[in-house]
Design an enzyme around this catalytic site. Structure first.
Site, PDB file in Angstrom:
ATOM      1  CB  SER A  16      -0.883  -0.038   1.266  1.00 44.08           C
ATOM      2  OG  SER A  16      -1.591   1.160   1.450  1.00 44.08           O
ATOM      3  CG  ASP A  37       1.988  -5.206   3.466  1.00 46.16           C
ATOM      4  OD1 ASP A  37       2.281  -4.064   3.060  1.00 46.16           O
ATOM      5  OD2 ASP A  37       1.137  -5.414   4.365  1.00 46.16           O
ATOM      6  CG  ASN A  87       7.279   2.062   3.541  1.00 51.78           C
ATOM      7  OD1 ASN A  87       7.143   3.284   3.550  1.00 51.78           O
ATOM      8  ND2 ASN A  87       6.283   1.238   3.217  1.00 51.78           N
ATOM      9  CE1 TYR A 155       3.116   6.745  12.334  1.00 55.53           C
ATOM     10  CE2 TYR A 155       3.791   9.026  12.676  1.00 55.53           C
ATOM     11  CZ  TYR A 155       3.630   7.929  11.840  1.00 55.53           C
ATOM     12  OH  TYR A 155       3.990   8.027  10.521  1.00 55.53           O
ATOM     13  CB  THR A 190      -0.536   6.958   1.902  1.00 55.62           C
ATOM     14  OG1 THR A 190      -0.507   7.093   3.332  1.00 55.62           O
ATOM     15  CG2 THR A 190       0.711   7.566   1.297  1.00 55.62           C
ATOM     16  N   PRO A 191      -3.300   5.780   2.143  1.00 52.89           N
ATOM     17  CG  PRO A 191      -3.856   3.713   1.202  1.00 52.89           C
ATOM     18  CD  PRO A 191      -2.839   4.817   1.126  1.00 52.89           C
TER      19      PRO A 191
END
Ligand code: NAD
Length: 255
Positions: A16, A37, A87, A155, A190-191
């Site tokens: 993704s 992934d 990533n 985060y 991005t999503p």
């Protein structure tokens, strides 16, 4: 000549967003790519569309055996490992202020965003040394460099850890042919950000702080990762490349 000719790259979170764009771009630049992934269907679709220059491995980056297996797959399929692009990352909705964030959310974010990068490096570095050296690109974030009232405590902490870890790896392994750098993207379309940005008020609260007045597109971040991965960055290690539309340079922004 393409910029990643002869290189073998492992890209985590390749199903993704930026990982998908990077998988496509790295193949276009001559690399052979292992798309990694824990989203099996998504990751396999990305690799399949790239033909025999890409392969997919399902791995959860927070699991050591999975990380060892993804590197073993790169070595057995393509015979080397030169680029490790850590990533994969998560950004849960209930990650907020220091008082509200559930402990389980803190643990999950640390497991994937920080421990996952460590496990990737732990598995990948011996293979990169065996392959004659290489480049590690660890994805942090601009939030590792500045505080925000729109807090996301786990985060932010995980990404700060990525910066510190990457510096240390760069220093420890510099004489053995390994470069390691962090990438600090600003907000990217991005999503990962889709839910947050679907709320007009939350979106406006963030856009006002971006001098360029817009989100990044995934390819604009991948261009920077491509540079760090390639031999064009041959004397760059231990650094953090900020690609943030000017956010960290701004005190006030245009009306
Ligand atoms: N989008 C942004 O605004 C932004 C800004 C700064 C940094 N980043 C960072 O960039 C990286 C990529 O983000 P994106 O926006 O492309 O996100 P995304 O959600 O579009 O893609 C992330 C991918 O990682 C995978 N993934 C998540 N946990 C995993 C795990 N444990 N094991 C294996 N795969 C896993 C997901 O399945 C997904 O395919 C992340 O590290 C993110 O924190 C994103």
């Amino acid at each position: 000549m393409a910029r990643l000719d002869e290189k073998v790259a492992v890209i985590t979170g390749g199903a993704s967003g930026m990982g998908k764009v990077a998988s496509e771009r790295f193949v276009a630049e001559g690399a052979r790519v292992v798309v990694v992934d824990f989203d099996e269907a998504g990751g396999r679709a990305v690799a399949d569309a790239l033909g025999d220059r890409a392969t997919f491995v399902r791995a959860d980056v927070s699991n050591e055996a999975d990380c060892q297996a993804m590197v073993a797959h790169a070595m057995s399929t393509f015979g080397a490992l030169h680029v490790l692009y850590n990533n994969a990352g998560v950004f849960p909705n209930d990650d907020g202020g220091v008082l509200e964030t559930p402990e389980s959310t803190w643990d999950r974010v640390m497991e994937i965003n920080l421990k996952g990068v460590w496990l990737g490096c732990r598995a990948g570095i011996p293979a990169m040394v065996e392959s004659g050296g290489g480049s590690i690109v660890n994805v942090a974030s601009f939030v590792a460099l500045m505080g925000a009232a729109t807090a996301q405590i786990a985060y932010t902490s995980s990404k700060g850890g990525v910066l510190a870890m990457t510096r240390e790896i760069a220093v420890e392994w510099g004489r053995r042919g390994i470069r390691a750098n962090s990438l600090c993207p600003g907000p990217v379309d991005t999503p990962l950000l889709a839910e947050l940005m679907s709320d007009p008020a939350r979106k406006a609260r963030r856009l006002v702080h971006i001098p360029m007045g817009r989100l990044a597109q995934a390819h604009e971040i991948v261009n920077a990762a491509l540079f760090l991965a390639s031999d064009e960055a041959s004397y760059i290690t231990g650094s953090q490349l900020v690609v943030d539309g000017g956010i960290t340079a701004a005190y006030v922004t245009p009306e």
